[in-house]
Structures are given as structure tokens and as C-alpha cells.
Design a protein around this motif. Structure first.
Motif, short mmCIF file in Angstrom:
data_model
loop_
_atom_site.label_atom_id
_atom_site.label_comp_id
_atom_site.label_asym_id
_atom_site.label_seq_id
_atom_site.Cartn_x
_atom_site.Cartn_y
_atom_site.Cartn_z
N SER A 24 0.88 -1.16 0.00
CA SER A 24 0.00 0.00 0.00
C SER A 24 0.92 1.21 0.00
O SER A 24 1.71 1.39 0.93
CB SER A 24 -0.90 0.00 1.24
OG SER A 24 -1.82 1.08 1.21
N PRO A 25 0.88 2.05 -1.04
CA PRO A 25 1.83 3.16 -1.17
C PRO A 25 1.91 4.04 0.07
O PRO A 25 0.89 4.46 0.62
CB PRO A 25 1.27 3.95 -2.37
CG PRO A 25 0.54 2.93 -3.17
CD PRO A 25 -0.06 1.98 -2.17
N GLY A 26 3.16 4.27 0.53
CA GLY A 26 3.37 5.09 1.70
C GLY A 26 3.15 4.37 3.01
O GLY A 26 3.41 4.92 4.09
N LEU A 29 13.46 -1.19 13.24
CA LEU A 29 13.57 0.09 13.92
C LEU A 29 12.23 0.82 13.90
O LEU A 29 11.33 0.46 13.14
CB LEU A 29 14.65 0.94 13.24
CG LEU A 29 16.05 0.33 13.16
CD1 LEU A 29 16.99 1.25 12.39
CD2 LEU A 29 16.59 0.04 14.55
N VAL A 30 12.11 1.84 14.75
CA VAL A 30 10.89 2.66 14.76
C VAL A 30 10.70 3.26 13.37
O VAL A 30 11.63 3.80 12.77
CB VAL A 30 11.00 3.78 15.81
CG1 VAL A 30 9.83 4.75 15.69
CG2 VAL A 30 11.04 3.19 17.21
N GLY A 31 9.49 3.13 12.83
CA GLY A 31 9.19 3.65 11.50
C GLY A 31 9.47 2.68 10.38
O GLY A 31 9.33 3.01 9.20
N VAL A 84 -3.52 -2.29 -1.71
CA VAL A 84 -3.54 -1.78 -3.09
C VAL A 84 -3.05 -2.83 -4.08
O VAL A 84 -3.51 -2.91 -5.21
CB VAL A 84 -2.68 -0.49 -3.19
CG1 VAL A 84 -2.59 -0.02 -4.63
CG2 VAL A 84 -3.27 0.60 -2.31
N GLY A 85 -2.11 -3.67 -3.62
CA GLY A 85 -1.58 -4.70 -4.51
C GLY A 85 -1.19 -5.93 -3.73
O GLY A 85 -0.99 -5.89 -2.52
N MET A 137 11.89 -5.88 9.24
CA MET A 137 11.43 -4.86 8.31
C MET A 137 12.38 -3.66 8.34
O MET A 137 12.96 -3.32 9.37
CB MET A 137 10.01 -4.41 8.63
CG MET A 137 8.99 -5.52 8.43
SD MET A 137 7.29 -4.92 8.28
CE MET A 137 7.34 -4.08 6.69
N ARG A 138 12.52 -3.04 7.18
CA ARG A 138 13.32 -1.83 7.05
C ARG A 138 12.70 -0.95 5.97
O ARG A 138 12.37 -1.43 4.87
CB ARG A 138 14.76 -2.17 6.66
CG ARG A 138 15.67 -0.94 6.56
CD ARG A 138 17.10 -1.30 6.20
NE ARG A 138 17.26 -1.71 4.82
CZ ARG A 138 17.65 -2.89 4.42
NH1 ARG A 138 17.88 -3.85 5.31
NH2 ARG A 138 17.79 -3.18 3.13
N GLU A 139 12.47 0.30 6.30
CA GLU A 139 11.92 1.27 5.34
C GLU A 139 10.65 0.75 4.70
O GLU A 139 10.47 0.79 3.49
CB GLU A 139 12.98 1.62 4.30
CG GLU A 139 14.20 2.30 4.91
CD GLU A 139 15.30 2.56 3.90
OE1 GLU A 139 15.16 2.13 2.72
OE2 GLU A 139 16.30 3.17 4.28
#
Length: 507
Positions: A274-276, A296-298, A315-316, A477-479
Motif C-alpha cells: 500500500s503506497p506510503g 527500527l521505529v518507522g 492496493v496490490g 522490516m526496514r523502510e
């Protein structure tokens, strides 16, 4: 700084007793604090920490015992008297007005009003600026509170205490509202500056790493009684836990036999995005497996959970449960498929605090306990009683409000609600945040019982020892993208952080 050699405590509480109807909250508790010391006050929820601090701050009067400051007996019949004596409490939930400026918050209720009726804003601003500068804080006194970060808001609360000439500051779970390790370091730096100014700090936290990072000495309460104290450097974490819970806690994480490689896949996500929110990511969760999510946080861990649960739009990509494609368009659709979600912020997103345990457990379960839209009181009562018994929720009954319970018991209420629906998969976001070590062990045991019964579990946690202790596999997870899935045998704090911080470029 070591305080053990100081002969005269700034504060002593001797033989403090306090009872409420049917409950002896404190029984002969002794407590001491030295000038410029950071003292950890530890114990499980219900140990008496809050009651003791409410007596110190003038909210409660003790039934027995003495309070001695600077060698003289004192009494605090109200909060103003305690404040005038130099005692200030910074609560876990910050008591600030978001729409007002920093200076207005610092001097709220203590404004300097001129004889003509106008408030002397300039004087208050100058005093606030001087306090902030003395604490080496780069905060503009004129900005609204809503513009500040969580760490800066915490600093303003401390500045407010200093403006009241506080000699003793009680910090209740001071990092609970902070969002990153960098912000915690800001707090620790400020604590060191306060110590240098001979301010004494009572530090209440369930996080062991904070105690060893910030505190000189630790005092432990259990079941309303003083158990003992020690210099932090002289006590092991295992011994500290044993003092708090009254028993050895060598195996806080329940042993698990592991999940067979050929165990059936319960949940599968294929290139979901999902974008963003979440970038394309794929993973599976097997029957009876606890898949830990780290990062990490975020990094997108909570966003992934909310995408699965229908909070964010898919979304996909696609998702399936037991081999069948599932509709991820809404939370109700996810619930109907058999997915449950225990959110990170239980007070804001998981509970209706002013409603009863019965109301909270029965929420999302009305179809099970009603006929043609009419609730069956007997069915509701049976469901709630079963949930309370199964999860060992400490309460006199379902009529008690959720707000009146400890964090661990509040978390169990949310679990009881979902377990009544017999979910196929449950997502737990920070399942033990803000709860004591005894309640943590109970949550871990419940998770393992669910896994043994075949429930698939996704656990998101910022506590790496918890991730490693409870997970069968670890997804990193990252970014906002899943970058690695580590088997239990290869997952270490170092390997997880390498992937989380960008040391690996492949999943």
C-alpha cells in the motif's frame, strides 16, 4: 555518582501503612532517598508503588508511619503542601495543554498577575527560558506544545517541576511516550544534569535496561511490603526479578518444541503493498507458529499489521487464510475471516476504558451472545466469566471498569475478547509494553498455549530479547519493506540489527 556513603537521606518514609476497603495496599514500608540520587522504585503492578508515591505527593494520607525530610518529620495533607516542600510527580500520561505555549504550560495555575489584572507574560517567559537553558534544552518557550516531539514534551514537564523548585522528582514510566532510542538518550542526559544540580529522582519503570542505564540504587516492593534495596551495580537482573515476583524466573520465556517445516501454512501474504504504508512484501505464518516482527521505529511493522487487519487499504498483492483468498477491505472483514488484532496502544485503540470488563470483552462478539439483536445476559455472563478465568484476570468481577485494572490485566481483557471468537490467527503489537515482569510471563504462557492449540501468531516487538525468546522465526522490516526472515537458529540481536539498519540488501 554513588550515594551509599551519604549519611543523611533527603527523604525517609518509615513504616508506611495504607489500607483501602478489603485491601492492605502498604504494610510497614520503608523507603529512603539521597540528594542527587536516581532511585529505581520497582515491583509488579499492585505492589504498592503508586500508593506510596501518592502518599508522598499528598494525594493520600498514610494510616501509619512517618515521612521525614532533612531529618525532620513532615506531613503532606494535600498536593500543594507536598509541592511547596519540593516534591513533583511527572505522570506516565503527560499532563499538558497541547494548544497552549511552553511557557503557559510551565506556569499554568501559577501565573504572575499584575495589580491591573494583566498576566506578566514577559517575566514568565524569561524564567522559562532560563530554566530551559540551565537544562541545556533548545526549546522556544513561545511555541505551542502540539509542535513539540514526545521527548520535548517530557522535558517541558521536567522544566515545570524545576520552576516549582522541586528537590525530588518522581518519574513514572518516563520513556513510555518516547518513540526512539535517540529521544531516550535525551532524557538520560537531562537526568544526569539534574543529578549534577542535586535534584533527587525516583524512577519508576518496568524496563530493566532503563534501570541499569539511569539509576544508582533500586528499592523493591512486593504485595505492599518492602523487600529490599541494593546498588544497581551490585544486583543481577535475575535477582531483581526474583525479588519482585517472589520466585525464581530463570525461564521467563516458555520452552517451545519448534514448528515442523511441513506444518500447514495458515496465513500467506504475497507481494502485499500500500503506497506510503508498506512496500511489496511476502511471508507465511504456519500453524502453531509465532512469527516475530522486528525493526527500527518507522520500519513499517505496525503498518504491516494494520494492512493485514484492514485498517489500511491493500492496493496490490494478495492474502490467504488456510489456502483461501481473503477480503482485506475492512477490519470487520478480517475479523469475520478469523483474524484478531491486539493493538500497540491498548488504551487508545483496544479498550473503552470507562466501560466495564463485560462491555469490553463482549465488544465484537455480540452475534455470539444475541438472538435477533437482543443480548442474552446469561450468555454474556458465561462468556465474560470464562475469559476472566481462562486468562486469570485479577478483578472482583465483570462489572469493574477497564480503567481500574493494571496494564497487564487490561491486555488480558483484549485477549479474552478475541479468544472468545476462536481466531485462526492473532496479531499482537507490542504485547507486553508497559506491564510488569510477572504479567509478561503470563502473556508469554498464553501465547504458547495458543500456539500449541494451532493458532498462528504474529508478534511485533521492539524488545529484541522478547523477539528472540518467543519467536519461531523472525521477520525483519526496514523502510516499510520486509527485508529478511530469520530462522530461530540464525536469529541473534546482531543479525536482526544488521538487517534492520541496512547491513543486508536481500530478504
Amino acid at each position: 555518582m554513588t550515594t551509599a556513603t551519604q549519611s543523611q537521606p533527603i527523604l525517609e518514609m518509615r513504616g508506611i501503612g495504607k489500607s483501602f476497603p478489603g485491601v492492605k495496599a502498604l504494610d510497614g514500608v520503608d523507603f529512603s532517598l539521597y540528594k542527587g540520587e536516581v532511585l529505581a522504585l520497582m515491583g509488579e503492578n499492585g505492589a504498592g508503588k503508586s500508593t506510596l508515591m501518592k502518599i508522598l505527593s499528598g494525594i493520600y494520607s498514610p494510616d501509619a508511619g512517618q515521612i521525614i525530610m532533612d531529618g525532620e518529620e513532615v506531613s503532606f495533607p494535600d498536593t500543594n503542601t507536598a509541592r511547596d516542600a519540593g516534591i513533583s510527580i511527572i505522570h506516565q500520561e503527560l499532563n499538558l495543554c497541547e494548544n497552549l505555549s511552553v511557557v503557559a504550560n510551565v506556569f499554568l495555575g501559577r501565573e504572575n498577575v499584575r495589580t491591573c489584572g494583566y498576566i506578566n507574560d514577559r517575566e514568565a517567559e524569561d524564567k522559562t527560558r532560563a530554566i530551559l537553558q540551565s537544562l541545556e534544552l533548545d526549546i522556544d518557550p513561545r511555541v505551542p506544545m502540539r509542535n513539540l516531539s514526545p521527548a520535548q514534551k517530557q522535558m517541558v514537564e521536567i522544566a515545570k517541576a524545576i520552576s516549582q523548585n522541586a528537590r525530588i522528582i518522581v518519574m513514572d514510566e518516563p520513556t513510555s511516550s518516547l518513540t526512539a532510542a535517540e529521544e531516550e538518550e535525551v532524557l538520560y542526559g537531562l537526568i544526569e544534569r539534574l543529578k549534577a544540580q542535586d535534584v533527587s529522582i525516583i524512577y519508576i519503570s518496568h524496563k530493566m535496561q532503563e534501570i541499569y542505564r539511569a539509576c544508582n540504587r533500586v528499592t523493591v516492593l512486593r504485595d505492599g511490603q518492602y523487600i529490599g534495596d541494593s546498588a544497581v551495580k551490585d544486583i543481577s537482573e535475575d535477582r531483581l526479578v526474583e525479588m519482585m515476583v517472589g520466585r525464581s524466573f530463570d525461564n521467563i520465556y516458555p520452552h517451545a518444541p519448534g514448528v515442523p517445516d511441513d506444518a500447514p501454512v495458515v496465513f500467506e501474504a504475497k507481494e502485499v503493498h500500500s503506497p506510503g504504508v508498506v512496500e511489496p512484501s511476502s511471508f507465511t505464518v504456519r500453524q502453531g507458529e509465532i512469527l516475530g516482527f522486528a525493526g527500527l521505529v518507522g520500519s513499517g511493522r505496525t503498518e504491516m499489521a494494520k494492512l493485514i487487519f484492514g485498517v489500511y487499504p491493500l492496493v496490490g498483492g494478495s492474502m490467504s487464510l488456510n489456502g483461501e483468498s481473503i477480503d482485506a477491505s475492512s477490519c470487520s472483514a478480517a475479523i469475520n475471516h478469523g483474524i484478531a488484532f491486539v493493538p500497540e496502544d491498548r488504551k487508545l485503540e483496544g479498550l473503552s476504558l470507562d466501560h466495564s470488563i463485560t462491555d469490553n470483552i463482549s465488544a465484537s462478539n455480540y452475534t455470539q451472545v444475541s438472538v435477533r439483536g437482543v443480548l442474552k445476559k446469561k450468555s454474556v455472563r458465561e462468556m465474560v466469566d470464562q475469559g476472566i478465568a481462562r486468562l486469570r484476570i485479577k478483578t472482583p468481577g465483570g462489572h469493574v471498569s477497564a480503567r481500574a485494572l493494571s496494564g497487564g490485566n487490561q491486555q488480558k481483557i483484549i485477549l479474552a475478547r478475541w479468544l472468545s471468537r476462536k481466531p485462526k490467527m492473532i496479531i499482537l503489537d507490542e504485547p507486553t509494553r508497559g506491564i510488569d515482569v510477572g504479567a509478561k510471563a503470563e502473556i508469554y504462557a498464553i501465547m504458547r498455549e495458543l500456539a500449541a492449540a494451532g493458532v498462528a501468531i504474529i508478534m511485533i516487538s521492539s524488545d529484541l530479547p522478547e523477539v528472540l525468546g518467543m519467536s519461531d522465526r523472525v521477520a525483519v522490516m526496514r523502510e516499510k519493506r520486509l527485508v529478511a526472515i530469520l530462522d530461530r537458529r540464525e536469529a541473534t540481536q546482531e543479525s536482526i540489527m544488521t538487517h534492520a539498519a541496512g547491513g543486508s540488501k536481500h530478504a
